[in-house]
Write an enzyme that holds these catalytic residues in place. Structure first.
Site, PDB file in Angstrom:
ATOM      1  N   PHE A  14       0.821  -1.203   0.000  1.00  0.00           N
ATOM      2  CA  PHE A  14       0.000   0.000   0.000  1.00  0.00           C
ATOM      3  C   PHE A  14       0.860   1.261   0.000  1.00  0.00           C
ATOM      4  O   PHE A  14       1.824   1.370   0.764  1.00  0.00           O
ATOM      5  CB  PHE A  14      -0.866   0.074   1.268  1.00  0.00           C
ATOM      6  N   ASP A  15       0.471   2.222  -0.810  1.00  0.00           N
ATOM      7  CA  ASP A  15       0.802   3.598  -0.505  1.00  0.00           C
ATOM      8  C   ASP A  15      -0.116   4.009   0.644  1.00  0.00           C
ATOM      9  O   ASP A  15      -1.227   3.496   0.772  1.00  0.00           O
ATOM     10  CB  ASP A  15       0.538   4.484  -1.728  1.00  0.00           C
ATOM     11  N   CYS A  16       0.336   4.927   1.484  1.00  0.00           N
ATOM     12  CA  CYS A  16      -0.495   5.343   2.607  1.00  0.00           C
ATOM     13  C   CYS A  16      -1.204   6.660   2.334  1.00  0.00           C
ATOM     14  O   CYS A  16      -2.428   6.730   2.303  1.00  0.00           O
ATOM     15  CB  CYS A  16       0.353   5.460   3.881  1.00  0.00           C
ATOM     16  N   TYR A  17      -0.426   7.714   2.116  1.00  0.00           N
ATOM     17  CA  TYR A  17      -0.996   9.058   2.061  1.00  0.00           C
ATOM     18  C   TYR A  17      -1.536   9.351   0.663  1.00  0.00           C
ATOM     19  O   TYR A  17      -0.782   9.450  -0.300  1.00  0.00           O
ATOM     20  CB  TYR A  17       0.046  10.080   2.503  1.00  0.00           C
ATOM     21  N   THR A  19      -3.996   7.227  -0.386  1.00  0.00           N
ATOM     22  CA  THR A  19      -4.711   5.966  -0.583  1.00  0.00           C
ATOM     23  C   THR A  19      -5.497   5.577   0.663  1.00  0.00           C
ATOM     24  O   THR A  19      -6.695   5.327   0.601  1.00  0.00           O
ATOM     25  CB  THR A  19      -3.725   4.844  -0.941  1.00  0.00           C
TER      26      THR A  19
END
Length: 281
Positions: A14-17, A19
């Site tokens: 995952f990308d976090c920021y 997403t």
């Protein structure tokens, strides 16, 4: 690939920021005191403000990938302030310095998308979940606790110092409710996405820790620029979370799709995975 192959993968990076966390709202909100000071930026639309900020941020990430993200945010705020300074809005250097430091610390206040937490709980039943994010350890602690729906126990979601493992494996932390099996930040990899070194490092660690090759890894992200396109070039399958109304990370949208599947929310992806599972049962 057929419509029933989401569940053939074993790991999600995952990308976090952008997403999982709504960084555009977080950044735009934290920029308001600065933008309001100058006649030109006070008239900017949300999209104009975000694109002006991200242009500065990307330049700094290219120039100094070793800078911690909270410091990079503060620096970007200062550069943006210098560009906006004019005689109509005088301010002392100290005032801008203090504001920049506050902006750099604003990650703890960035909100989580409303579908994220429930979707992560579904997806962790089917995959090893991995974070690969342009962030630093201290800043991510706050987001990690929110994503774990356990913000009252912040210390549990900080990287162990010193880290007894070669990598941050949060599920091994006593008391942790983290949905993630591995967390990698720019502070760990020494590179800011879209630099491929971050993804290559993640793939190497995933192979070592979980015995999973890149053919069974999905990259799930909102940003085409930071995540989907560079991972595609490395032969990693991408799922685009096309957050509606987003402005950042879409520079290459017109170049043609580099993703395998598209969903408007992470919740939609989780529903698709559950539907596949029920069909296969």
């Amino acid at each position: 690939m057929s419509e029933t192959e989401l569940t053939n993968f074993k790991v999600i990076i995952f990308d976090c920021y952008g997403t999982l966390a709504d960084w555009e709202t977080g950044i735009y909100t934290a920029l308001q005191p600065l933008l309001a000071r100058f006649p030109s930026s006070a008239k900017w639309t949300r999209k104009e403000a975000l694109l002006a900020f991200t242009a500065v941020e990307k330049d700094l990430q290219r120039k100094d990938p070793s800078m911690l993200y909270r410091d990079l945010l503060a620096k970007a705020h200062g550069v943006l302030a210098d560009g906006l300074r004019d005689i109509d809005a005088p301010a002392s250097l100290k005032e801008f310095t203090d504001a920049s430091q506050q902006f750099g610390a604003s990650i703890k206040d960035w909100p989580i998308f409303p579908d994220t937490i429930d979707a992560l709980r579904v997806l962790e039943k089917h995959y090893k979940l991995v974070i690969l994010s342009n962030v630093d350890h201290v800043s991510f602690t706050h987001t990690h606790a929110k994503l774990s729906n356990d913000a009252a126990h912040l210390p549990v979601y900080a990287v162990p110092m010193p880290n007894p493992n070669a990598h941050w494996l949060p599920k091994a932390t006593p008391g942790s409710r983290s949905p993630f099996s591995l967390i990698l930040t720019a502070q760990d990899t020494g590179a800011y996405k879209p630099d491929p070194r971050g993804m290559l490092s993640a793939l190497e660690i995933i192979q070592k820790e979980f015995g999973v090759g890149k053919e069974q890894v999905l990259v799930v992200a909102q940003s085409l620029y930071h995540d989907i396109e560079p991972s595609s070039e490395l032969g990693v399958t991408g799922v685009w979370i096309d957050r509606q109304g987003a402005s950042m990370g879409l520079e290459t949208l017109g170049d043609g799709p580099k993703w395998w599947k598209r969903f408007e929310t992470l919740g939609q992806m989780a529903e698709a995975v559950e539907a596949e599972t029920e069909t296969e049962a």
